[in-house]
Design a protein around this motif. Sequence first.
Motif, mmCIF file in Angstrom:
data_model
loop_
_atom_site.group_PDB
_atom_site.id
_atom_site.type_symbol
_atom_site.label_atom_id
_atom_site.label_comp_id
_atom_site.label_asym_id
_atom_site.label_seq_id
_atom_site.Cartn_x
_atom_site.Cartn_y
_atom_site.Cartn_z
ATOM 1 N N ARG A 1 -16.322 -7.999 -2.608
ATOM 2 C CA ARG A 1 -15.314 -6.930 -2.616
ATOM 3 C C ARG A 1 -13.924 -7.476 -2.343
ATOM 4 O O ARG A 1 -12.947 -7.093 -2.998
ATOM 5 C CB ARG A 1 -15.673 -5.876 -1.568
ATOM 6 C CG ARG A 1 -16.927 -5.075 -1.920
ATOM 7 C CD ARG A 1 -17.259 -4.115 -0.799
ATOM 8 N NE ARG A 1 -18.447 -3.329 -1.125
ATOM 9 C CZ ARG A 1 -19.029 -2.485 -0.278
ATOM 10 N NH1 ARG A 1 -18.529 -2.335 0.948
ATOM 11 N NH2 ARG A 1 -20.089 -1.796 -0.647
ATOM 12 N N ARG A 2 -13.801 -8.396 -1.393
ATOM 13 C CA ARG A 2 -12.499 -8.994 -1.115
ATOM 14 C C ARG A 2 -11.989 -9.783 -2.316
ATOM 15 O O ARG A 2 -10.803 -9.753 -2.644
ATOM 16 C CB ARG A 2 -12.586 -9.896 0.122
ATOM 17 C CG ARG A 2 -12.640 -9.124 1.443
ATOM 18 C CD ARG A 2 -12.365 -10.071 2.613
ATOM 19 N NE ARG A 2 -13.428 -11.067 2.747
ATOM 20 C CZ ARG A 2 -14.506 -10.890 3.516
ATOM 21 N NH1 ARG A 2 -14.661 -9.763 4.203
ATOM 22 N NH2 ARG A 2 -15.431 -11.838 3.610
ATOM 23 N N HIS A 3 -12.896 -10.497 -2.993
ATOM 24 C CA HIS A 3 -12.505 -11.259 -4.173
ATOM 25 C C HIS A 3 -12.032 -10.319 -5.275
ATOM 26 O O HIS A 3 -11.027 -10.597 -5.960
ATOM 27 C CB HIS A 3 -13.679 -12.106 -4.658
ATOM 28 C CG HIS A 3 -13.365 -12.937 -5.874
ATOM 29 N ND1 HIS A 3 -12.473 -13.984 -5.845
ATOM 30 C CD2 HIS A 3 -13.823 -12.837 -7.155
ATOM 31 C CE1 HIS A 3 -12.389 -14.521 -7.061
ATOM 32 N NE2 HIS A 3 -13.197 -13.837 -7.865
ATOM 33 N N ARG B 1 0.522 -7.882 -9.712
ATOM 34 C CA ARG B 1 1.731 -8.709 -9.614
ATOM 35 C C ARG B 1 2.130 -9.284 -10.966
ATOM 36 O O ARG B 1 3.312 -9.420 -11.271
ATOM 37 C CB ARG B 1 1.506 -9.837 -8.602
ATOM 38 C CG ARG B 1 1.489 -9.372 -7.150
ATOM 39 C CD ARG B 1 1.612 -10.562 -6.211
ATOM 40 N NE ARG B 1 0.503 -11.492 -6.347
ATOM 41 C CZ ARG B 1 -0.613 -11.441 -5.614
ATOM 42 N NH1 ARG B 1 -0.744 -10.500 -4.692
ATOM 43 N NH2 ARG B 1 -1.572 -12.317 -5.798
ATOM 44 N N GLU B 2 1.134 -9.645 -11.790
ATOM 45 C CA GLU B 2 1.444 -10.194 -13.106
ATOM 46 C C GLU B 2 2.051 -9.141 -14.019
ATOM 47 O O GLU B 2 2.846 -9.479 -14.906
ATOM 48 C CB GLU B 2 0.174 -10.768 -13.744
ATOM 49 C CG GLU B 2 -0.344 -12.028 -13.038
ATOM 50 C CD GLU B 2 -1.666 -12.489 -13.611
ATOM 51 O OE1 GLU B 2 -2.228 -11.752 -14.466
ATOM 52 O OE2 GLU B 2 -2.156 -13.573 -13.210
ATOM 53 N N ARG B 3 1.688 -7.859 -13.820
ATOM 54 C CA ARG B 3 2.237 -6.800 -14.663
ATOM 55 C C ARG B 3 3.667 -6.427 -14.273
ATOM 56 O O ARG B 3 4.377 -5.799 -15.049
ATOM 57 C CB ARG B 3 1.347 -5.560 -14.604
ATOM 58 C CG ARG B 3 0.041 -5.702 -15.368
ATOM 59 C CD ARG B 3 -0.595 -4.337 -15.584
ATOM 60 N NE ARG B 3 -0.990 -3.741 -14.316
ATOM 61 C CZ ARG B 3 -2.226 -3.844 -13.799
ATOM 62 N NH1 ARG B 3 -3.162 -4.525 -14.459
ATOM 63 N NH2 ARG B 3 -2.532 -3.274 -12.652
ATOM 64 N N LEU B 4 4.090 -6.796 -13.071
ATOM 65 C CA LEU B 4 5.449 -6.470 -12.644
ATOM 66 C C LEU B 4 6.463 -7.260 -13.452
ATOM 67 O O LEU B 4 6.242 -8.426 -13.778
ATOM 68 C CB LEU B 4 5.625 -6.791 -11.145
ATOM 69 C CG LEU B 4 4.838 -5.917 -10.173
ATOM 70 C CD1 LEU B 4 5.031 -6.417 -8.743
ATOM 71 C CD2 LEU B 4 5.276 -4.456 -10.271
ATOM 72 N N ARG C 1 -8.558 -9.045 -4.405
ATOM 73 C CA ARG C 1 -7.550 -10.073 -4.641
ATOM 74 C C ARG C 1 -7.229 -10.197 -6.127
ATOM 75 O O ARG C 1 -6.070 -10.374 -6.513
ATOM 76 C CB ARG C 1 -8.028 -11.417 -4.086
ATOM 77 C CG ARG C 1 -7.917 -11.535 -2.577
ATOM 78 C CD ARG C 1 -8.024 -12.990 -2.141
ATOM 79 N NE ARG C 1 -9.329 -13.550 -2.451
ATOM 80 C CZ ARG C 1 -10.361 -13.556 -1.598
ATOM 81 N NH1 ARG C 1 -10.230 -13.028 -0.400
ATOM 82 N NH2 ARG C 1 -11.519 -14.093 -1.951
ATOM 83 N N GLN C 2 -8.251 -10.115 -6.970
ATOM 84 C CA GLN C 2 -8.010 -10.179 -8.408
ATOM 85 C C GLN C 2 -7.191 -8.991 -8.892
ATOM 86 O O GLN C 2 -6.290 -9.150 -9.732
ATOM 87 C CB GLN C 2 -9.342 -10.232 -9.159
ATOM 88 C CG GLN C 2 -10.077 -11.566 -9.033
ATOM 89 C CD GLN C 2 -11.358 -11.572 -9.822
ATOM 90 O OE1 GLN C 2 -11.943 -10.511 -10.089
ATOM 91 N NE2 GLN C 2 -11.836 -12.763 -10.182
#
Length: 305
Positions: A14-16, A26-29, A19-20
């Motif tokens: 779930r944490r992984h 962030r990449e879409r910003l 994070r993804q």
Amino acid sequence: MSQATMAVVVPDERRHTRRQERRRERERLPRTRLGWGTVTVLVLLGVHLLVVLFPFVWMLYSSFKSNQEFQGSVWSLPSALQWDNYATALADGSLALYAGNSLLVTLASVLVTVAIATAAGYAFVVYRTRWMPAVELIMLVAMAIPAYIALVPLVAIIRELGMLDTLPGVILPTVAFNLPISVLIMRGFFATVPRDLIEAARIDGASELTVFARVMVPIAKPAMFTTGIVNVIWVWNDFLFPLVILNSPERKTLPLGLTDFVGERTTNYPVLLAAILLAALGSFLVYLVFQRHVIGGLTSGALKQ
């Protein structure tokens, strides 16, 4: 695989996954390039931040000086932390009494203001008569009138009502001057609520009072909460109305009571600064905890769904 191993693996997955997802967001910003305009804005914001924060930082470290050290150098850092300044501020002044008076004035003013502003904001949106724009214009004009202009007639009215040197005499003008902006905040919120909710309640046979109390008020709780917090900060820090209306020492509010620490010939400035910081602590914590609700409520009427 044992249950203990599965319990460890599932949270890791779930944490992984989270994070993804954050990485994709962030990449879409959009990428922002630091041009001259952006750099100029950042510099101006940094200067503004320093101008705003420096008085608070100066008050904080100056409150730990001795009076002799403060008189010798106003800007220097304290050689040793004088915690006794805060103990002296609490012992010598009647801060607890003044805080109780401020709490009473704040609670009463905020409750009355939020109640009236909620009803008025709802009426401005739902009942659009031909004279509503005139009333809204009067409210905007009232917001532009400084309280200093109305002090003389205000004191005369309070005296005629027999409320001079009383806490209700402070509460009444406080509510009156805080109502216009509070009504506009609530009006902006109700303007975003779909009218279908009101029409559906009316079709079900609900009266106008029931629609307001059972349908609209529960929906408006976030905006009411925001309006209340904004008014808490204003009323708690108000100095003008208590100054011109209250005379008795036992009825002073906290901002007015801070004048007790100023002597006619000598003043212990570090103790005064410690008392000011203690007085401002309440409103500062309220805003710090609820700032997200305040900003969200103030911008709730900016866009229509």
